[in-house]
Scaffold this active site. Structure first.
Site, short mmCIF file in Angstrom:
data_model
loop_
_atom_site.label_atom_id
_atom_site.label_comp_id
_atom_site.label_asym_id
_atom_site.label_seq_id
_atom_site.Cartn_x
_atom_site.Cartn_y
_atom_site.Cartn_z
N LYS A 275 13.90 77.88 38.24
CA LYS A 275 12.76 78.55 37.63
C LYS A 275 12.90 80.06 37.81
O LYS A 275 13.54 80.51 38.74
CB LYS A 275 11.46 78.12 38.33
CG LYS A 275 10.97 76.73 38.00
CD LYS A 275 9.64 76.46 38.68
CE LYS A 275 9.13 75.07 38.39
NZ LYS A 275 8.85 74.81 36.97
N ARG B 273 8.73 63.72 36.33
CA ARG B 273 8.81 62.46 35.59
C ARG B 273 9.86 61.53 36.20
O ARG B 273 9.74 60.32 36.10
CB ARG B 273 9.10 62.76 34.11
CG ARG B 273 10.39 63.48 33.88
CD ARG B 273 10.48 64.09 32.50
NE ARG B 273 9.67 65.32 32.36
CZ ARG B 273 9.52 65.98 31.24
NH1 ARG B 273 10.11 65.54 30.12
NH2 ARG B 273 8.80 67.07 31.19
#
Ligand code: BES
Ligand code: MN
Ligand code: ZN
Length: 495
Positions: free
Chosen positions: A273, A347
């Protein structure tokens, strides 16, 4: 925070601050205001006449009583137009007034209610007040801004009303303490709240509140074939954990399973990130924190429900052993997953946890996760996203949302999204690119982990962090979803 109750009339309540909730209406039309105005020789009428207070939502006024009554000061708290007043109005009003200097300096704050005040109103007021005063101070070595109210006194003149107030306020206190627990967990830095530390805290809480907590270590996670959870954890020297919480408030019926995303820090992995705001990714375990706190709260409230909490916990970091784009993992369900972006890690750990829910023959499964930054582009900071495969379950969650003021908004899972998550080399890929990320993420969960049971997915990435401060949500982590889950369990309807 201590709660006390009293049937004293307005003119007999001894307290530092006495709060009166005021609809937007003339003094003569609100019986408690009319009485106060008489006791204070027209002092209330003057405040209204000056225009400094009209009873608008969020408005407050402090009126010193100068020994005309035992309460040192009266605090008027606005509720707005009568026909628009609901429980959320009270929660907000209590949140605003909780931060007034006069209130924070008060040892006791009393609330005076009319005879028709409900348990739900008392609950909302206590929740709003405690949550409004919330601050995260664990890591301050000195705190010179630390005043907070010692006890709340709830009063109503009517003897019959006091039971309702007691019931509602005590419930509000337990629920607010659940939110405080979840906010503390979100705020705790990742070097302190590692997966192992989270597990030991959950173990201690389970013991204290009488529910079961089983901790699977990396060996047991491997034995369970949760390779996606292991894959994410591989980039960190901190080992993953998988928690199974069981609260048996009844022996009847299949359990309701709650699954919470527990990434204790999300650097993105090899798909790193940007640095700006990365420190906020300490709260990428809010879903897990909300589930843990909701089960603690369910136990404290003695809810007659059978609840299981499944919490996959890991750090998502880049390193020489980290997951790489292009890698392929085999999930617990046996689906192969091509890793496109290692930052789509939530996920991955969730599909293994969702598949594990099959072990409990669930009547329904609800997962909650800070899953997609894209949620913010759909509802802004105003709502979480709700997806799933069962309209009745989704309707129940919408009802819990209305009752708690924790707003959720439905989004679709269309076949298009399922198609976008197909990989040319594996059964699934973990990222479908920029368009509709919240929906494609939900499609991934459904295909990769969901079984033959009613399922709902709540994406809280849009509401996890409050940047400007709201009435009962001070700046910082919100623990959004904790109250929603407790309300859903309380009002549970068979699906
Ligand atoms: N934890 C993040 C989502 C997030 C972002 C939560 C900002 C709160 C604030 C999640 O793991 C993530 O990185 N999602 C990616 C998915 C993408 C790579 C498909 C995202 O939303 O950008
Ligand atoms: Mn991520
Ligand atoms: Zn994440």
């Amino acid at each position: 925070m201590q709660l006390r109750f009293d049937t004293a009339g307005l003119k007999d309540i001894a307290t530092s601050s006495l709060v009166i909730f005021c609809p937007e209406a003339p003094v003569e039309r609100v019986s408690s205001l009319k009485e106060l105005d008489r006791i204070l020789d027209g002092g209330i009428g003057k405040v209204y006449a000056s225009g400094e207070f009209e009873g608008k939502p969020g408005q407050t006024a402090v009126v010193h009583t100068l020994t005309r009554m035992p309460a040192e000061r009266v605090i008027l708290a606005g509720l707005g137009e009568k026909k628009k007043i609901d429980h959320e109005t009270y929660r907000r009003s209590a949140g605003v007034l909780s931060r007034l200097t006069a209130v924070r300096k008060s040892a006791t704050v009393a609330f005076y209610f009319d005879a028709d005040a409900s348990a739900e109103i008392a609950q909302a007021v206590v929740e709003g007040f405690i949550l409004g005063q919330y601050r995260f101070t664990q890591f301050k070595s000195s705190d010179n801004n630390n005043e907070s109210t010692g006890s709340l006194l709830l009063c109503t003149g009517a003897k019959t009303g006091i039971n309702k107030l007691t019931r509602g306020a005590e419930r509000g206190l337990i629920i607010a303490e659940g939110v405080v627990l979840a906010r503390d967990l979100s705020g705790t830095p990742a070097n302190v709240l590692t997966p192992r530390k989270f597990a030991s805290q959950a173990t201690a809480l389970a013991k204290m509140h009488g529910f079961a907590c089983t901790v699977l270590d990396e060996k047991q996670i491997k034995a369970e074939r949760m390779n996606c959870l292991l894959g994410v954890a591989n980039g960190s020297t901190e080992p993953p954990r998988f928690l199974v919480l069981k609260y048996a408030g009844t022996t009847e019926g299949k359990p309701i399973v709650l699954v919470g995303k527990g990434i204790t820090f999300d650097a993105g992995g090899i798909s790193l990130k940007p640095g700006l705001d990365m420190h906020h990714m300490r709260s990428d375990m809010t879903g897990a924190g909300c589930v843990l706190a909701a089960i603690v709260t369910a136990a404290r409230l003695g809810l007659k429900r059978n609840v299981v909490g499944l919490l996959p916990l890991a750090e998502n970091l880049p390193s020489g052993t980290a997951l790489k784009p292009g890698d392929v993992l085999t999930s617990r369900k046996g689906k192969t997953v091509e890793i496109i972006n290692t930052d789509a890690e939530g996920r991955l750990i969730l599909i293994d946890a969702l598949d594990y829910a099959n072990e409990f023959d669930p009547q329904a499964v609800i997962d909650i996760a800070t899953l997609t930054g894209g949620a913010m582009y759909i509802t802004g900071y105003a709502a979480a996203l709700l997806m799933g495969n069962n309209d009745k379950l989704k309707a129940s969650i919408r009802e819990a949302s209305d009752a708690t003021g924790e707003r959720v908004w439905p989004m679709p899972i269309w076949d298009d999204y399922r198609d976008w998550m197909k990989s040319p080399v594996a059964d699934l890929k973990n990222s479908g690119g920029k368009p509709a990320t919240s929906c494609t993420a939900a499609a991934f969960l459904e295909v990769g982990g969901v079984g033959d049971w009613p399922w709902a997915h709540i994406d809280i990435a849009s509401v996890d962090l409050e940047e400007s401060g709201k009435p009962y949500i001070p700046k910082g982590y919100t623990a959004f979803g904790m109250r929603l889950l407790v309300e859903l369990l309380s009002q549970w309807k068979k699906v």
